[in-house]
Design a protein around this motif. Structure first.
Motif, short mmCIF file in Angstrom:
data_model
loop_
_atom_site.label_atom_id
_atom_site.label_comp_id
_atom_site.label_asym_id
_atom_site.label_seq_id
_atom_site.Cartn_x
_atom_site.Cartn_y
_atom_site.Cartn_z
N TYR A 124 0.82 -1.21 0.00
CA TYR A 124 0.00 0.00 0.00
C TYR A 124 0.86 1.26 0.00
N LEU A 125 1.79 1.36 0.93
CA LEU A 125 2.55 2.60 1.09
C LEU A 125 3.54 2.85 -0.04
N SER A 126 3.98 1.78 -0.72
CA SER A 126 4.95 1.97 -1.81
C SER A 126 4.34 2.66 -3.02
N ASN A 127 3.03 2.83 -3.04
CA ASN A 127 2.37 3.50 -4.16
C ASN A 127 2.53 5.02 -4.11
N PHE A 128 3.06 5.54 -3.00
CA PHE A 128 3.08 6.99 -2.81
C PHE A 128 4.50 7.54 -2.85
N GLU A 129 4.60 8.82 -3.22
CA GLU A 129 5.89 9.50 -3.24
C GLU A 129 6.24 10.00 -1.84
N GLY A 130 7.52 9.86 -1.52
CA GLY A 130 7.98 10.34 -0.22
C GLY A 130 9.04 9.43 0.36
N ASP A 131 9.61 9.85 1.46
CA ASP A 131 10.62 9.05 2.16
C ASP A 131 9.92 8.09 3.13
N ILE A 132 10.36 6.84 3.11
CA ILE A 132 9.70 5.79 3.89
C ILE A 132 10.40 5.56 5.22
N TYR A 133 9.61 5.55 6.29
CA TYR A 133 10.12 5.31 7.64
C TYR A 133 9.30 4.21 8.31
N VAL A 134 9.93 3.55 9.26
CA VAL A 134 9.26 2.52 10.06
C VAL A 134 9.46 2.85 11.54
N ILE A 135 8.37 2.76 12.30
CA ILE A 135 8.46 2.87 13.76
C ILE A 135 8.01 1.53 14.35
N THR A 136 8.89 0.90 15.08
CA THR A 136 8.58 -0.42 15.63
C THR A 136 9.12 -0.55 17.05
N HIS A 137 8.74 -1.64 17.69
CA HIS A 137 9.19 -1.90 19.06
C HIS A 137 10.51 -2.63 19.07
N ARG A 138 11.40 -2.24 19.96
CA ARG A 138 12.70 -2.89 20.10
C ARG A 138 12.59 -4.00 21.15
N ARG A 139 12.79 -5.24 20.74
CA ARG A 139 12.73 -6.37 21.66
C ARG A 139 14.06 -6.50 22.38
N LYS A 140 14.02 -6.49 23.72
CA LYS A 140 15.25 -6.51 24.51
C LYS A 140 15.49 -7.82 25.23
N SER A 141 14.51 -8.72 25.25
CA SER A 141 14.70 -9.99 25.94
C SER A 141 13.91 -11.09 25.26
N LYS A 142 14.22 -12.32 25.60
CA LYS A 142 13.54 -13.50 25.04
C LYS A 142 12.09 -13.57 25.49
N LEU A 143 11.72 -12.80 26.52
CA LEU A 143 10.37 -12.83 27.03
C LEU A 143 9.43 -11.87 26.31
N GLU A 144 9.95 -11.17 25.31
CA GLU A 144 9.11 -10.24 24.55
C GLU A 144 8.68 -10.87 23.23
N SER A 145 7.60 -10.34 22.70
CA SER A 145 7.01 -10.88 21.48
C SER A 145 7.90 -10.63 20.26
N THR A 146 7.85 -11.57 19.31
CA THR A 146 8.59 -11.42 18.05
C THR A 146 7.70 -10.90 16.91
N VAL A 147 6.44 -10.59 17.20
CA VAL A 147 5.51 -10.22 16.13
C VAL A 147 5.94 -8.95 15.41
N PHE A 148 6.56 -8.02 16.14
CA PHE A 148 6.96 -6.76 15.51
C PHE A 148 8.06 -7.00 14.47
N GLU A 149 8.98 -7.89 14.78
CA GLU A 149 10.04 -8.23 13.83
C GLU A 149 9.46 -8.87 12.58
N GLU A 150 8.48 -9.73 12.75
CA GLU A 150 7.84 -10.39 11.61
C GLU A 150 7.17 -9.36 10.71
N ARG A 151 6.52 -8.39 11.31
CA ARG A 151 5.83 -7.35 10.53
C ARG A 151 6.84 -6.49 9.76
N VAL A 152 7.94 -6.13 10.42
CA VAL A 152 8.97 -5.33 9.77
C VAL A 152 9.58 -6.11 8.60
#
Length: 327
Positions: free
Chosen positions: A171-199
């Motif tokens: 969807y977003l690649s259809n538009f002109e502009g600079d592309i940025y991503v804001i995501t969660h930084r996982r710091k331990s094995k007890l945190e979810s990996t879903v954000f990495e999968e989405r990125v």
């Protein structure tokens, strides 16, 4: 002098019924008339009686308690997931217990406390690698359902997060502009990996379209930090395209653009992930995952296991979809 604990016999004596009747009321048995049930429940409340889950398991085979383990609880997602789970179990007279596993100390408690799992009829574990982190601490006779992680051993309810990231990229690649991503930084094995999968899904889509990402911001699950990142992004570029791996980060971005008087689809494009309630109110384009339905599916799978239905491991897979709004 230590106060004596109230027992089931005390409840029966004061209510003028047998211990068996009190037990049936506690276990939500249909074989108790409504008037007697209400009377016994009133006495239980008056005396402050707390049923012992271990005793209930010995007498009936069930504690009528389930436990849901989360890596952390932030925002609306977990509330929606729990509402789906509770909708299934409340009909069966179950109480649900929630345990956020956001620190090593809480993880240690699960590893070392047999009471944690012996006092529950089943466990739902969200967004954690249950096979690696928890399987060895859960007795074989305790049913488990894994949510957002496809377990090799247990029934699972999953969403294709990688595909969701790809949809956002398409969807977003259809538009002109600079592309940025804001995501969660996982710091331990007890945190979810879903954000990495989405990125990862987003990156694959963007690269296939011949586009590049200016910067990926990895931050805490913190509203103010996301707001400051939005400020930095709009300082860097005039035309901005942003993918946030959770709507929780999209909300402060929208707040920043509102303050600055920036116009969606003219000055910026934004796509979130989850389709939380506020996303609809703020008209944010997002990737929808059916959170309540996922909770219901997890509840149904676990309930079948508790009731003794035997079958091979089952995986229920949901696919995300894009909801295009004003951004």
């Amino acid at each position: 002098m230590k106060k004596r604990s109230v027992t089931i016999k005390d409840v029966a004596r004061k209510a003028g019924v047998g211990v068996g009747t009190v037990s049936r009321v506690i276990n939500n048995s249909p074989h108790v008339n409504q008037r007697t049930k209400e009377h016994v429940l009133k006495v239980i409340q008056e005396l402050g009686y707390m049923p012992n889950p271990h005793a209930r398991r010995l007498s009936s085979g069930h504690t009528k308690i389930i436990t849901t383990i989360f890596p952390q609880m932030v925002g609306e997602f977990h509330q929606l997931l729990l509402s789906g789970i509770d909708e299934i179990f409340e009909k069966e007279g179950y109480t649900s217990f929630v345990y956020p596993l956001y620190s090593e100390n809480r993880y240690k408690f699960v590893r070392e406390s047999s009471d944690f799992v012996l006092g529950t009829d089943g466990v739902i574990i969200d967004a954690l690698n249950v096979d690696r982190l928890l399987q060895q601490y859960i007795p074989k006779n305790v049913p488990v359902v894994s949510v957002e992680f496809d377990s090799e051993k247990y029934d699972s309810v999953i969403i294709d997060n990688f595909y969701g990231g790809m949809i956002a990229g398409d969807y977003l690649s259809n538009f002109e502009g600079d592309i940025y991503v804001i995501t969660h930084r996982r710091k331990s094995k007890l945190e979810s990996t879903v954000f990495e999968e989405r990125v990862n899904g987003f990156i694959e889509s963007i690269e296939k379209k011949g586009r590049t990402i200016e910067k990926i911001f990895e931050i805490e699950l913190d509203w103010l930090e996301a707001f400051n990142v939005a400020k930095e992004i709009f300082t860097r570029s005039n035309k901005v395209i942003i993918f946030t791996t959770t709507d929780y980060f999209a909300f402060p971005v929208i707040e920043f653009t509102r303050i600055k008087g920036l116009v969606p689809k003219k000055d910026f494009h934004l796509c979130g992930f989850d389709n939380l309630t506020l996303s609809s109110i703020l008209n944010i384009t997002t990737i929808k995952q059916p959170i309540v339905e996922m909770g219901k599916s997890a509840g149904e799978l676990l309930l079948r296991r508790i009731k003794g239905f035997t079958r091979k491991k089952q995986t229920v897979a949901f696919k995300p979809e894009i909801i295009i709004r004003e951004t």
